[in-house]
Structure formats: structure tokens, C-alpha cells
Scaffold this motif. Structure first.
Motif, mmCIF file in Angstrom:
data_model
loop_
_atom_site.group_PDB
_atom_site.id
_atom_site.type_symbol
_atom_site.label_atom_id
_atom_site.label_comp_id
_atom_site.label_asym_id
_atom_site.label_seq_id
_atom_site.Cartn_x
_atom_site.Cartn_y
_atom_site.Cartn_z
ATOM 1 N N LEU A 31 -2.964 2.785 100.451
ATOM 2 C CA LEU A 31 -3.529 4.047 99.956
ATOM 3 C C LEU A 31 -3.459 5.134 101.025
ATOM 4 O O LEU A 31 -3.034 6.266 100.749
ATOM 5 N N ILE A 32 -3.865 4.797 102.229
ATOM 6 C CA ILE A 32 -3.881 5.779 103.316
ATOM 7 C C ILE A 32 -2.463 6.207 103.675
ATOM 8 O O ILE A 32 -2.196 7.399 103.866
ATOM 9 N N THR A 33 -1.556 5.258 103.737
ATOM 10 C CA THR A 33 -0.155 5.569 104.045
ATOM 11 C C THR A 33 0.454 6.479 102.985
ATOM 12 O O THR A 33 1.263 7.352 103.304
ATOM 13 N N ASP A 34 0.057 6.287 101.726
ATOM 14 C CA ASP A 34 0.567 7.110 100.624
ATOM 15 C C ASP A 34 -0.102 8.483 100.553
ATOM 16 O O ASP A 34 0.167 9.254 99.644
ATOM 17 N N GLY A 35 -0.982 8.784 101.496
ATOM 18 C CA GLY A 35 -1.576 10.115 101.563
ATOM 19 C C GLY A 35 -2.973 10.241 101.000
ATOM 20 O O GLY A 35 -3.528 11.333 100.970
ATOM 21 N N HIS A 36 -3.557 9.157 100.546
ATOM 22 C CA HIS A 36 -4.928 9.190 100.020
ATOM 23 C C HIS A 36 -5.880 8.976 101.201
ATOM 24 O O HIS A 36 -6.364 7.884 101.434
ATOM 25 N N THR A 37 -6.129 10.046 101.942
ATOM 26 C CA THR A 37 -6.861 9.942 103.203
ATOM 27 C C THR A 37 -8.344 10.261 103.071
ATOM 28 O O THR A 37 -8.957 10.787 104.006
ATOM 29 N N SER A 38 -8.917 9.917 101.951
ATOM 30 C CA SER A 38 -10.353 10.094 101.760
ATOM 31 C C SER A 38 -11.103 9.259 102.799
ATOM 32 O O SER A 38 -10.680 8.164 103.172
ATOM 33 N N HIS A 40 -13.632 7.610 102.352
ATOM 34 C CA HIS A 40 -14.021 6.346 101.722
ATOM 35 C C HIS A 40 -12.966 5.271 101.952
ATOM 36 O O HIS A 40 -13.296 4.109 102.185
ATOM 37 N N ASN A 41 -11.701 5.652 101.872
ATOM 38 C CA ASN A 41 -10.633 4.680 102.094
ATOM 39 C C ASN A 41 -10.658 4.144 103.518
ATOM 40 O O ASN A 41 -10.460 2.956 103.742
ATOM 41 N N TYR A 42 -10.918 5.011 104.486
ATOM 42 C CA TYR A 42 -11.035 4.558 105.880
ATOM 43 C C TYR A 42 -12.254 3.662 106.056
ATOM 44 O O TYR A 42 -12.222 2.689 106.808
ATOM 45 N N TRP A 43 -13.337 4.007 105.380
ATOM 46 C CA TRP A 43 -14.560 3.208 105.489
ATOM 47 C C TRP A 43 -14.320 1.777 105.001
ATOM 48 O O TRP A 43 -14.652 0.817 105.680
ATOM 49 N N TYR A 44 -13.730 1.642 103.807
ATOM 50 C CA TYR A 44 -13.511 0.314 103.243
ATOM 51 C C TYR A 44 -12.449 -0.470 104.021
ATOM 52 O O TYR A 44 -12.553 -1.687 104.158
ATOM 53 N N LEU A 45 -11.451 0.215 104.536
ATOM 54 C CA LEU A 45 -10.458 -0.464 105.371
ATOM 55 C C LEU A 45 -11.124 -0.993 106.639
ATOM 56 O O LEU A 45 -10.923 -2.147 107.024
ATOM 57 N N GLY A 46 -11.953 -0.170 107.265
ATOM 58 C CA GLY A 46 -12.672 -0.619 108.446
ATOM 59 C C GLY A 46 -13.597 -1.778 108.151
ATOM 60 O O GLY A 46 -13.705 -2.724 108.943
ATOM 61 N N LEU A 47 -14.241 -1.756 107.007
ATOM 62 C CA LEU A 47 -15.121 -2.850 106.621
ATOM 63 C C LEU A 47 -14.334 -4.145 106.431
ATOM 64 O O LEU A 47 -14.761 -5.214 106.871
ATOM 65 N N ALA A 48 -13.169 -4.047 105.800
ATOM 66 C CA ALA A 48 -12.325 -5.239 105.632
ATOM 67 C C ALA A 48 -11.911 -5.790 106.996
ATOM 68 O O ALA A 48 -11.924 -7.001 107.220
ATOM 69 N N TYR A 49 -11.561 -4.896 107.923
ATOM 70 C CA TYR A 49 -11.209 -5.344 109.278
ATOM 71 C C TYR A 49 -12.397 -6.027 109.948
ATOM 72 O O TYR A 49 -12.248 -7.069 110.576
ATOM 73 N N LEU A 50 -13.572 -5.432 109.816
ATOM 74 C CA LEU A 50 -14.758 -6.006 110.449
ATOM 75 C C LEU A 50 -15.050 -7.396 109.906
ATOM 76 O O LEU A 50 -15.350 -8.328 110.667
ATOM 77 N N LEU A 51 -14.948 -7.576 108.611
ATOM 78 C CA LEU A 51 -15.200 -8.879 108.011
ATOM 79 C C LEU A 51 -14.126 -9.904 108.377
ATOM 80 O O LEU A 51 -14.353 -11.107 108.291
ATOM 81 N N GLN A 52 -12.964 -9.419 108.816
ATOM 82 C CA GLN A 52 -11.913 -10.304 109.311
ATOM 83 C C GLN A 52 -12.077 -10.566 110.810
ATOM 84 O O GLN A 52 -11.217 -11.159 111.425
ATOM 85 N N LYS A 53 -13.168 -10.077 111.374
ATOM 86 C CA LYS A 53 -13.461 -10.208 112.808
ATOM 87 C C LYS A 53 -12.467 -9.432 113.671
ATOM 88 O O LYS A 53 -12.109 -9.846 114.763
ATOM 89 N N ARG A 54 -12.052 -8.284 113.160
ATOM 90 C CA ARG A 54 -11.152 -7.372 113.883
ATOM 91 C C ARG A 54 -11.955 -6.123 114.239
ATOM 92 O O ARG A 54 -11.697 -5.031 113.756
ATOM 93 N N GLU A 55 -12.952 -6.306 115.118
ATOM 94 C CA GLU A 55 -13.914 -5.246 115.420
ATOM 95 C C GLU A 55 -13.258 -3.987 115.977
ATOM 96 O O GLU A 55 -13.616 -2.875 115.596
#
Length: 76
Positions: A31-38, A40-55
Motif C-alpha cells: 500500500l505504501i509503495t503504491d502511494g497510499h501514504t496515510s 494509518h498505513n505506517y501505524w499498522y505496518l509498524g505494529l506488524a513489525y513490532l509483533l514480529q519482534k522487529r522493534e
């Protein structure tokens, strides 16, 4: 039967599996690569990284909207 005041139950095994988190991260990266830079998209991507232990990836992702906002302010 669940009462109105109790939170819904979540099956963490199925919803937060590593495979599902990888799909979620891929989805928001696309989504972000395609230009949807809301933000919210960064927030959820960061959350997915955090839950993957990629702090570090999570923290870097969460700061991107702030960095872009400060760049815009310096132009005006």
C-alpha cells in the motif's frame, strides 16, 4: 453467551501467527509503495513489525510520517 460489557474473545493463535503477520506487513508495504501514504498505513505496518519482534523496523516506520511532515513544513 457473551455479556455486553465483556470484550470479544480473540484467537491469538490464528490471528497473530507469524505467517499472518508477514502477510499483513507485505500488504501495508505494498500500500505504501503504491502511494497510499496515510499515517494509518505506517501505524499498522509498524505494529506488524513490532509483533514480529522487529522493534527497530517498527520504530523507524512510525517516524516516517513525522519526518515527511517536518520536510513539508520546512518548504513553506
Amino acid at each position: 453467551m457473551q455479556s455486553l460489557n465483556s470484550p470479544p474473545t480473540v484467537s491469538t493463535d490464528s490471528q497473530f501467527s507469524s505467517r499472518n503477520l508477514e502477510w499483513i506487513a507485505d500488504h501495508y508495504e505494498t500500500l505504501i509503495t503504491d502511494g497510499h501514504t496515510s499515517s494509518h498505513n505506517y501505524w499498522y505496518l509498524g505494529l506488524a513489525y513490532l509483533l514480529q519482534k522487529r522493534e527497530l523496523d517498527a520504530q523507524a516506520t512510525w517516524f516516517i510520517p513525522f519526518d515527511e511532515a517536518s520536510d513539508l513544513e520546512s518548504v513553506t
